[in-house]
Design a protein around this motif. Sequence first.
Motif, PDB file in Angstrom:
ATOM      1  N   LEU A 205      -4.369  -0.912  -7.945  1.00 32.83           N
ATOM      2  CA  LEU A 205      -4.592  -2.203  -7.644  1.00 32.83           C
ATOM      3  C   LEU A 205      -5.118  -2.411  -6.213  1.00 32.83           C
ATOM      4  CD1 LEU A 205      -4.360  -5.130  -8.414  1.00 32.83           C
ATOM      5  CD2 LEU A 205      -1.714  -5.128  -7.525  1.00 32.83           C
ATOM      6  N   THR A 206      -4.805  -1.737  -5.373  1.00 27.22           N
ATOM      7  CA  THR A 206      -5.155  -1.598  -3.962  1.00 27.22           C
ATOM      8  C   THR A 206      -6.641  -1.251  -3.818  1.00 27.22           C
ATOM      9  OG1 THR A 206      -2.936  -1.003  -2.940  1.00 27.22           O
ATOM     10  CG2 THR A 206      -4.807  -0.795  -1.624  1.00 27.22           C
ATOM     11  N   LEU A 207      -7.002  -0.198  -4.340  1.00 24.85           N
ATOM     12  CA  LEU A 207      -8.381   0.288  -4.545  1.00 24.85           C
ATOM     13  C   LEU A 207      -9.161  -0.859  -5.320  1.00 24.85           C
ATOM     14  CD1 LEU A 207      -7.910   3.952  -5.327  1.00 24.85           C
ATOM     15  CD2 LEU A 207      -8.487   2.830  -3.114  1.00 24.85           C
ATOM     16  N   GLU A 208      -8.559  -1.542  -6.398  1.00 18.40           N
ATOM     17  CA  GLU A 208      -9.477  -2.714  -6.963  1.00 18.40           C
ATOM     18  C   GLU A 208      -9.668  -3.743  -5.917  1.00 18.40           C
ATOM     19  OE1 GLU A 208      -7.541  -4.072 -10.183  1.00 18.40           O
ATOM     20  OE2 GLU A 208      -7.305  -2.285 -11.353  1.00 18.40           O
ATOM     21  N   ARG A 209      -8.846  -4.217  -5.056  1.00 17.31           N
ATOM     22  CA  ARG A 209      -8.931  -5.099  -4.193  1.00 17.31           C
ATOM     23  C   ARG A 209     -10.105  -4.680  -2.984  1.00 17.31           C
ATOM     24  NH1 ARG A 209      -4.763  -8.797  -4.302  1.00 17.31           N
ATOM     25  NH2 ARG A 209      -3.143  -8.386  -5.359  1.00 17.31           N
ATOM     26  N   TRP A 210      -9.767  -3.462  -2.647  1.00 14.57           N
ATOM     27  CA  TRP A 210     -10.839  -2.993  -1.718  1.00 14.57           C
ATOM     28  C   TRP A 210     -12.316  -2.960  -2.082  1.00 14.57           C
ATOM     29  CZ3 TRP A 210      -9.819   1.293   2.106  1.00 14.57           C
ATOM     30  CH2 TRP A 210      -8.792   1.083   3.076  1.00 14.57           C
ATOM     31  N   LEU A 211     -12.457  -2.697  -3.696  1.00 19.10           N
ATOM     32  CA  LEU A 211     -13.802  -2.781  -4.070  1.00 19.10           C
ATOM     33  C   LEU A 211     -14.380  -4.171  -4.429  1.00 19.10           C
ATOM     34  CD1 LEU A 211     -13.761   0.475  -6.488  1.00 19.10           C
ATOM     35  CD2 LEU A 211     -14.968   0.123  -4.423  1.00 19.10           C
ATOM     36  N   VAL A 212     -13.500  -4.979  -4.809  1.00 17.17           N
ATOM     37  CA  VAL A 212     -13.846  -6.386  -4.882  1.00 17.17           C
ATOM     38  C   VAL A 212     -14.384  -6.898  -3.613  1.00 17.17           C
ATOM     39  CG1 VAL A 212     -13.003  -8.722  -5.601  1.00 17.17           C
ATOM     40  CG2 VAL A 212     -12.605  -6.522  -7.233  1.00 17.17           C
ATOM     41  N   ALA A 213     -13.633  -6.723  -2.556  1.00 17.18           N
ATOM     42  CA  ALA A 213     -13.952  -7.045  -1.074  1.00 17.18           C
ATOM     43  C   ALA A 213     -15.185  -6.624  -0.736  1.00 17.18           C
ATOM     44  CB  ALA A 213     -12.716  -6.605  -0.031  1.00 17.18           C
ATOM     45  N   LEU A 214     -15.303  -5.220  -0.967  1.00 20.69           N
ATOM     46  CA  LEU A 214     -16.882  -4.605  -0.770  1.00 20.69           C
ATOM     47  C   LEU A 214     -18.060  -5.425  -1.685  1.00 20.69           C
ATOM     48  CD1 LEU A 214     -18.074  -1.907   0.410  1.00 20.69           C
ATOM     49  CD2 LEU A 214     -17.862  -0.911  -1.666  1.00 20.69           C
ATOM     50  N   SER A 215     -17.818  -5.783  -2.769  1.00 15.87           N
ATOM     51  CA  SER A 215     -18.660  -6.516  -3.527  1.00 15.87           C
ATOM     52  C   SER A 215     -18.958  -7.754  -2.893  1.00 15.87           C
ATOM     53  CB  SER A 215     -18.024  -6.817  -4.904  1.00 15.87           C
ATOM     54  OG  SER A 215     -18.992  -7.593  -5.544  1.00 15.87           O
ATOM     55  N   HIS A 216     -18.075  -8.486  -2.340  1.00 15.74           N
ATOM     56  CA  HIS A 216     -18.194  -9.810  -1.665  1.00 15.74           C
ATOM     57  C   HIS A 216     -18.867  -9.338  -0.466  1.00 15.74           C
ATOM     58  CE1 HIS A 216     -15.732 -12.851  -3.621  1.00 15.74           C
ATOM     59  NE2 HIS A 216     -14.916 -11.807  -3.906  1.00 15.74           N
ATOM     60  N   MET A 217     -18.572  -8.349   0.458  1.00 12.44           N
ATOM     61  CA  MET A 217     -19.609  -7.929   1.456  1.00 12.44           C
ATOM     62  C   MET A 217     -20.998  -7.705   1.197  1.00 12.44           C
ATOM     63  SD  MET A 217     -18.788  -4.927   4.027  1.00 12.44           S
ATOM     64  CE  MET A 217     -16.998  -5.175   4.258  1.00 12.44           C
ATOM     65  N   ALA A 218     -21.081  -7.124   0.028  1.00  5.35           N
ATOM     66  CA  ALA A 218     -22.724  -7.094  -0.315  1.00  5.35           C
ATOM     67  C   ALA A 218     -23.405  -8.137  -0.499  1.00  5.35           C
ATOM     68  CB  ALA A 218     -22.666  -5.924  -1.648  1.00  5.35           C
ATOM     69  N   LEU A 219     -22.527  -9.092  -1.147  1.00  4.97           N
ATOM     70  CA  LEU A 219     -23.328 -10.315  -1.660  1.00  4.97           C
ATOM     71  C   LEU A 219     -23.382 -11.539  -0.544  1.00  4.97           C
ATOM     72  CD1 LEU A 219     -21.170 -10.960  -4.843  1.00  4.97           C
ATOM     73  CD2 LEU A 219     -23.449 -10.256  -4.756  1.00  4.97           C
ATOM     74  N   ASN A 220     -22.423 -11.324   0.515  1.00  7.38           N
ATOM     75  CA  ASN A 220     -22.506 -12.308   1.649  1.00  7.38           C
ATOM     76  C   ASN A 220     -23.393 -11.393   2.708  1.00  7.38           C
ATOM     77  OD1 ASN A 220     -20.597 -13.770   0.421  1.00  7.38           O
ATOM     78  ND2 ASN A 220     -18.829 -12.609   1.525  1.00  7.38           N
ATOM     79  N   HIS A 221     -23.859 -10.399   2.776  1.00 10.34           N
ATOM     80  CA  HIS A 221     -24.634  -9.733   3.662  1.00 10.34           C
ATOM     81  C   HIS A 221     -25.813  -9.038   3.191  1.00 10.34           C
ATOM     82  CE1 HIS A 221     -21.118 -10.994   6.511  1.00 10.34           C
ATOM     83  NE2 HIS A 221     -20.370 -10.104   5.828  1.00 10.34           N
ATOM     84  N   PRO A 222     -26.740  -9.658   2.661  1.00  9.25           N
ATOM     85  CA  PRO A 222     -27.958  -9.016   2.109  1.00  9.25           C
ATOM     86  C   PRO A 222     -28.674  -8.202   3.039  1.00  9.25           C
ATOM     87  CG  PRO A 222     -28.304 -11.338   2.386  1.00  9.25           C
ATOM     88  CD  PRO A 222     -27.137 -11.287   2.759  1.00  9.25           C
ATOM     89  N   TRP A 223     -28.413  -8.321   4.244  1.00  5.73           N
ATOM     90  CA  TRP A 223     -29.196  -7.557   5.181  1.00  5.73           C
ATOM     91  C   TRP A 223     -28.491  -6.168   5.414  1.00  5.73           C
ATOM     92  CZ3 TRP A 223     -25.521  -6.122   8.582  1.00  5.73           C
ATOM     93  CH2 TRP A 223     -24.572  -7.196   8.847  1.00  5.73           C
ATOM     94  N   LEU A 224     -27.406  -5.835   4.777  1.00  2.00           N
ATOM     95  CA  LEU A 224     -26.795  -4.486   4.815  1.00  2.00           C
ATOM     96  C   LEU A 224     -27.615  -3.357   4.020  1.00  2.00           C
ATOM     97  CD1 LEU A 224     -22.896  -4.909   4.696  1.00  2.00           C
ATOM     98  CD2 LEU A 224     -24.381  -3.459   6.149  1.00  2.00           C
ATOM     99  N   ALA A 225     -28.211  -2.695   4.508  1.00  2.00           N
ATOM    100  CA  ALA A 225     -29.434  -1.619   3.932  1.00  2.00           C
ATOM    101  C   ALA A 225     -28.478  -0.456   3.373  1.00  2.00           C
ATOM    102  CB  ALA A 225     -30.215  -1.270   4.681  1.00  2.00           C
ATOM    103  N   GLY A 226     -26.926  -0.385   4.167  1.00  2.00           N
ATOM    104  CA  GLY A 226     -26.225   0.815   3.839  1.00  2.00           C
ATOM    105  C   GLY A 226     -25.002   0.746   4.532  1.00  2.00           C
ATOM    106  N   LEU A 227     -23.950   1.149   3.759  1.00  2.00           N
ATOM    107  CA  LEU A 227     -22.534   1.255   4.324  1.00  2.00           C
ATOM    108  C   LEU A 227     -21.895   2.197   3.775  1.00  2.00           C
ATOM    109  CD1 LEU A 227     -20.697  -0.503   6.280  1.00  2.00           C
ATOM    110  CD2 LEU A 227     -19.616  -1.426   3.909  1.00  2.00           C
ATOM    111  N   GLU A 228     -21.471   3.180   4.668  1.00  2.00           N
ATOM    112  CA  GLU A 228     -20.672   4.547   4.083  1.00  2.00           C
ATOM    113  C   GLU A 228     -19.292   4.325   4.687  1.00  2.00           C
ATOM    114  OE1 GLU A 228     -21.294   9.163   3.542  1.00  2.00           O
ATOM    115  OE2 GLU A 228     -22.459   8.212   5.188  1.00  2.00           O
ATOM    116  N   VAL A 229     -18.115   4.287   4.010  1.00  2.00           N
ATOM    117  CA  VAL A 229     -16.926   4.233   4.714  1.00  2.00           C
ATOM    118  C   VAL A 229     -16.140   5.734   3.998  1.00  2.00           C
ATOM    119  CG1 VAL A 229     -14.683   2.819   4.785  1.00  2.00           C
ATOM    120  CG2 VAL A 229     -17.036   1.787   4.614  1.00  2.00           C
ATOM    121  N   ASN A 230     -15.457   5.930   5.052  1.00  2.78           N
ATOM    122  CA  ASN A 230     -14.671   7.163   4.528  1.00  2.78           C
ATOM    123  C   ASN A 230     -13.078   6.690   4.803  1.00  2.78           C
ATOM    124  OD1 ASN A 230     -15.857   9.857   3.732  1.00  2.78           O
ATOM    125  ND2 ASN A 230     -17.103   9.292   5.497  1.00  2.78           N
TER     126      ASN A 230
END
Length: 904
Positions: free
Chosen positions: A669-694
């Motif tokens: 469930l925690t990881l799901e929330r993180w990925l849904v948040a990441l999806s919002h980030m991709a949609l809200n910031h179309p200038w993001l050419a790449g994002l790598e998170v460890n």
Amino acid sequence: MGTRSLERFFHPETIAVIGASERKGSLGGAVLRNLLAGGYEGDILPVNSKGYASIQGVKAYSRLGQLKVTPDLAIICTPADTVPKIIKQLHSLGVEAAMVLTGGIARARSWQFRPSSERMDKVVLQTRMRILGPDCLGLLIPHRHINASFLHVPVHPGHVAYIGQSGTLASGVMDWAYSRKIGFSHVVTLGRSEDVTLPDLIDYIAQQPKVRTMLVQLDEIRSGRELVRSLRAASRQKLVLAVKNNRFPESPLNTIDAPKGLARRDLLIDEIFARAGVLRVNATDELFDCVDVLGNRRERFGPRLAIIANGRGPAILAMDRLLHDRGTLADLSGDCQAKLREILPDYIKATNPVLLNPELKPEQLSAVASAVLADRQVDALLVVYTPSLGSDPKENADALIEVAARTQKTVLTSWLGEYSVEEARASFDRALIPTFDTPDNAIKSYMYMVQHQRTQDLLRETPESIEIPVSAQHSKLDREFQDNYSSGDFLPPQEAYRLLNSYGFACADNIYRSSLDALVRDSSKVPGPWVLRVHHRDYLYPFAYGNNPRERIRSVVRDLEQPGDLRPAADSLKSLIRERFPGSPVLGYTLQTMHRALDNLQFSFGIGRDNEIGPFLFFGGGGSTADILVDRQVALPPLNANLAEKLIRRSHFYEVLQERSEDPERDLLTLERWLVALSHMALNHPWLAGLEVNAIRQQVGRYRVIGVAAEVGRHMRCAILPYPTELEAGFSSPRGTQYHVRPIRGEDEPLLRQFYEGLSAESLRLRFFNARRRFDHNELARLTQIDYDREMALVAINGDRLYGVVRVWVDPDDVAAEFSVIVDDNCRGERLGHHLMSRIIGYLKERGVLQIYGTVLPENGPMLRLAERLGFSQKLNSADGVVEVAMTLNTMKHAWQRRRMYSV
């Protein structure tokens, strides 16, 4: 380009063949012969500059200017250097569509054809004619007697549409299909796709009633975002199968590189097809095997397979393939096993697979197959038969055909051999029972069925509503980043962390300083022990190190505890950086609190982009082994909870997490929330050419980001349109009732079911034109999980109930939209229907749609009065017993649009 003027290709009343000839081997001669042999019922106008009076018995013309009528379709078969001039002449005559069958223009590496190619590009832009080709095979529509191609074999009529990029491959497929008596509704290839694209053809052909199944062949993905949308729309109406060649980057004929962050672009292609509801197969012969199985099934099938074989060896072949492909062997019920024990000799086990004697008799096969198919724990049956002395292949086939006719379950057959089983296979073909040369092929097709059903089920799953902690700060950050950074820049680490924090990601405590002295001075601001990162320019970009994990750790020193340890560690790292990356200057330093991963559970996720498809999300294992394991699964945004869960479960990291987690569901469930948040980030910031998170897992349900890199690029839209939040608004009715009007969401399925169940039978009849009370999950999912590009539905919500819905279906070219509207029976006097219609009309006007139309039953007085007040024209269609209503929303810009308008 859309489907503009494509009807000229598919419904031509006059065809001009330019370059028609009597000469053997002539391209134009082959096209003319095929048109005549196919029985084309329109007028054919052969054109050849040599001045023939007739060609193949048809009156000929030496120049285009001699034509008495303007052809609907022109087929160009002349040398490459003449094509641009001919297109200009056709345009001056008013021709709207042309097929260029000429080869050579597409040979970009051949210098002698490059001028023709460049002139062709310019002419297409100048004339705005619809051009199919060059280098295309042509077009075949058997049920309309159109064979406008140079194909060497005829094509049987049928209900399968074949759309491909390669003409030579299509030629071989059609030869093979003709021998198997497979019929087609349409066959068309694109060649180089100078103008008409694959999405254009998919959009047009998907609307044709003759088409039940669409087969799509691709060498490469072009017009990627449009392709995703057209495939999604088509798969809602038809069975769509696709074969994508050129899968491996090592191939010298693969000219498209994998996007940064992915070892193979094919992972992204798989995701495209899955999200579009398309079944992907690996070879062209498998396309038709799947058509046989999927196209002939009579109801929804399940994954539990039973196997009957008259030999141990063939049964083992089937079982090996089933287990290799992770299939499910049905567990026969106790009742079924008891029935089998009554039928079978004592020495034959009543278990799955059922192994019968080689000397199989029709009576025994019939009895055993009937018992197995009657078992509710069996979804499908495969019968593998090996011919032998004392057993008749044809008689056994006929017995099985009788059994299959009495069941709604899928029955697959594999009669091994060739000579002895030829008649039996012919009987199966006539009975529309899928038959295969080997058990291996049967199982492969069966597993394609299972995968397709799983994909369809996934697309129809009702997602849970999942809240993510997004702060209002992200909008301010978006403006700030766009003002301060340009395409090609990296985001400094402290800025990338700010972006993650605004979406609720938990990040390790850290400070970034541009100088080492400042870092040492401020080290007390971060709790120890520390991790020191030295940032050189190449390191600050995502996906900087490719497939070499050793390079990834050379900019980091761990377990530092004293400020005095920082300078020696930094100097050592800088020395290594100068040696390995001499052209990459050191730009700064990050000091971070040291966090150890629980059980070394480290993972990575982020955003990448493909030039044709757009942004994508990835998730998988992290740390120094991430690139070795190639554990990077991909998905297209937007993600809901279901899609995020499936993305996580596909990864190797999740298998390890299941093994080591005390509470896998909470972690998930925690990881799901993180990925849904990441999806919002991709949609809200179309200038993001790449994002790598460890990131790492610290304890159950708690994760922390320990590294991030981000790059700025040009704006790029997502392939799948996100939920349009801008359409949300409130409505206060004349009675003071407050409604929240917004686009429908997949999570609304329970609300929509409750809404329909609360309506009167008469209201449902007026809306759906029939009396109905039941709405199953599949239908409700289709109505709530919509493609906002091709459909829009606005719902009115008050509290936890839905009180009205208005819906429009928009054609691919935004010419016309069909509407429907229904309001709760208790909302009379609320003017809710008027408000919903006004809102959807405003949406269509702003989108640029030319017309809205609908059909209303004559007795639906309230709807007709509402249409009149809104300004709709009305006309009684006595033949269909309905009233047609329509309203113009925007002014036509092109004459071709008039043909698409709904006439009232």
